[in-house]
Design a protein around this motif. Structure first.
Motif, PDB file in Angstrom:
ATOM      1  N   ALA A 147      11.394 -19.375  -0.957  1.00  0.00           N
ATOM      2  CA  ALA A 147      11.350 -19.760  -2.725  1.00  0.00           C
ATOM      3  C   ALA A 147      10.761 -19.015  -3.198  1.00  0.00           C
ATOM      4  N   PHE A 148       9.405 -19.541  -3.222  1.00  0.00           N
ATOM      5  CA  PHE A 148       8.632 -18.765  -4.410  1.00  0.00           C
ATOM      6  C   PHE A 148       8.914 -17.205  -4.283  1.00  0.00           C
ATOM      7  N   VAL A 149       8.554 -16.875  -3.388  1.00  0.00           N
ATOM      8  CA  VAL A 149       9.393 -15.178  -3.128  1.00  0.00           C
ATOM      9  C   VAL A 149      10.021 -15.116  -4.282  1.00  0.00           C
ATOM     10  N   LEU A 150      11.271 -15.937  -4.023  1.00  0.00           N
ATOM     11  CA  LEU A 150      12.596 -15.417  -4.690  1.00  0.00           C
ATOM     12  C   LEU A 150      11.764 -15.360  -6.461  1.00  0.00           C
ATOM     13  N   LEU A 151      11.355 -16.825  -6.809  1.00  0.00           N
ATOM     14  CA  LEU A 151      10.845 -16.778  -8.238  1.00  0.00           C
ATOM     15  C   LEU A 151      10.307 -15.608  -8.732  1.00  0.00           C
ATOM     16  N   THR A 152       9.220 -15.091  -7.863  1.00  0.00           N
ATOM     17  CA  THR A 152       8.065 -14.374  -8.446  1.00  0.00           C
ATOM     18  C   THR A 152       8.586 -13.786  -8.583  1.00  0.00           C
ATOM     19  N   VAL A 153       9.293 -12.606  -7.718  1.00  0.00           N
ATOM     20  CA  VAL A 153       9.844 -11.230  -7.954  1.00  0.00           C
ATOM     21  C   VAL A 153      10.142 -11.369  -9.455  1.00  0.00           C
ATOM     22  N   PRO A 154      11.094 -12.429  -9.981  1.00  0.00           N
ATOM     23  CA  PRO A 154      11.904 -11.549 -11.260  1.00  0.00           C
ATOM     24  C   PRO A 154      11.084 -12.372 -12.195  1.00  0.00           C
ATOM     25  N   VAL A 155      10.470 -12.993 -11.788  1.00  0.00           N
ATOM     26  CA  VAL A 155       8.912 -13.554 -12.838  1.00  0.00           C
ATOM     27  C   VAL A 155       7.913 -12.704 -13.619  1.00  0.00           C
ATOM     28  N   GLY A 156       7.839 -11.600 -12.579  1.00  0.00           N
ATOM     29  CA  GLY A 156       6.670 -10.958 -12.105  1.00  0.00           C
ATOM     30  C   GLY A 156       7.295  -9.418 -12.845  1.00  0.00           C
ATOM     31  N   LEU A 157       8.724  -9.142 -12.458  1.00  0.00           N
ATOM     32  CA  LEU A 157       8.978  -8.487 -13.079  1.00  0.00           C
ATOM     33  C   LEU A 157       9.533  -8.546 -14.761  1.00  0.00           C
ATOM     34  N   ILE A 158      10.042  -9.725 -14.859  1.00  0.00           N
ATOM     35  CA  ILE A 158       9.494 -10.341 -16.132  1.00  0.00           C
ATOM     36  C   ILE A 158       8.963  -9.491 -17.127  1.00  0.00           C
TER      37      ILE A 158
END
Length: 384
Positions: A147-158
């Protein structure tokens, strides 16, 4: 016999569409939107059609709320994965060939120009709620890691665009879902302690780390300036500290009852930057004072508390997680916006829900409340 075969009236046909709406949630929303219209009329009186546009955006948000509220949570669950996937793909496309404005690459043109990051405000809690629903009853540590991976990918891109405000909102929405899914306090408390220690160290070493020749590894230069300006806005009162200082002056000059509608001097003499968008609470506080601010906080508090009740009574894990994340996301919007205007948080681009000017944010918030209303209606349908 004629009564048996008589056609129902148009009112009888429309009744099922409006039955089951959560009245306390709607009343809180209408109260907030009413105060927002009144404030926008004053703050945007010389900004062309901003009041009319704000009214139109509000009506559009209500239409979106109504339409989405008709969609059962089961259908919302079905769009979680496709919406998240599309959102992440568009964020990658922005990173590769997005449109740059004022040093930020946040936009992409596909027929029309828009910010894909807005999609993730809705897609992120949907995706994580779907993820935990699929693993209900068998949650283990690897599920939370995924779940943290699913969260950090878009957050990092933004964050890379860079867009600190939107990345913060998406991050918060995802963390709320993970928290409500049952993340252990043994993992939460150490993170909170580290964050508190980091903030303390930052404040105590302000004189050194805010020197012009000191480079920060993680944050960009303008983000460093925002943090340092928060710590001491008087170091550059006519430059980087101008927003915070003028916001505090406007709110303080409003006193208990405010200067009155259309009588805010800081507002109408244009001392408040972005007075119809990010800093509209400063204009509101100047004209309506502490009493008006408390009235607005009552509306937001009622909306948030009602949302938490809906989450508590939701019939499925997916509905509970989604409703809880949406509700606390509204809290994040309000806390961050009011915090940056009053000088307790750095200045980031976070609007005040249904008060600040902005069509995209207004419609996104209407969509979020529509999903919350859908969950409330599904709970009511099961009770009947």
């Amino acid at each position: 016999m004629s009564a048996v075969f008589s056609k129902p009236s148009w009112l009888q046909r429309l009744k099922p569409w409006f039955s089951g709406f959560d009245l306390p949630l709607l009343l809180a929303l209408f109260w907030i939107m009413g105060l927002g219209l009144m404030c926008m009329y004053s703050a945007g009186y010389d900004h062309g059609t901003r009041f009319v546009d704000h009214l139109r955006n509000g009506v559009l948000a209500l239409v979106v709320l109504f339409v989405v509220s008709q969609v059962p949570p089961q259908r919302l669950m079905q769009v979680a994965v496709p919406l998240y996937t599309v959102g992440v793909v568009l964020l990658v496309a922005v990173a590769l060939f997005g449109i740059t404005k004022k040093g930020s690459t946040r936009w992409i043109r596909l027929g029309v120009e828009f910010q894909p990051s807005e999609i993730l405000k809705i897609a992120m809690p949907l995706m994580l709620a779907w993820w935990f629903q699929k693993r209900e009853g068998q949650l283990r540590l690897p599920d939370f890691v995924a779940a943290f991976v699913l969260l950090t990918v878009p957050v990092g891109l933004i964050a890379k665009q860079p867009d600190l405000g939107t990345s913060l909102l998406v991050l918060a929405a995802g963390l709320y879902v993970i928290f409500f899914a049952g993340l252990s306090w043994k993992l939460i408390l150490p993170a909170l302690v580290l964050a508190g220690a980091g903030i303390t160290a930052l404040v105590m070493s302000e004189d050194h780390i805010c020197q012009p020749d000191v480079k920060w590894v993680v944050l960009k230069e303008y983000q460093k300036d925002r943090v340092c300006t928060l710590l001491d806005p008087t170091k550059d009162p006519l430059g980087k500290g101008f927003h915070i200082i003028q916001g505090e002056i406007a709110i303080g000059s409003g006193g208990v009852t405010g200067k009155g509608f259309m009588k805010g001097t800081q507002t109408h003499l244009e001392f408040i930057p972005e007075r119809t968008t990010d800093f509209i609470f400063a204009a509101y506080g100047e004209e309506f004072g502490l009493v008006g601010a408390l009235g607005l906080l009552v509306g937001f508090t009622a909306l948030i508390l009602r949302g938490l009740v809906i989450a508590h009574e939701a019939p499925t894990l997916f509905s509970r997680l989604l409703a809880g994340a949406i509700t606390l996301s509204f809290f994040t919007y309000v806390f961050v916006n009011m915090g940056m205007v009053t000088g307790i948080l750095p200045v980031v681009g976070v609007p005040l829900p249904f008060i600040s000017y902005g069509g995209t944010a207004m419609v996104t918030l209407g969509l979020a409340l529509g999903m919350l209303m859908s969950i409330a209606r599904s709970r009511g349908a099961m009770q009947r």
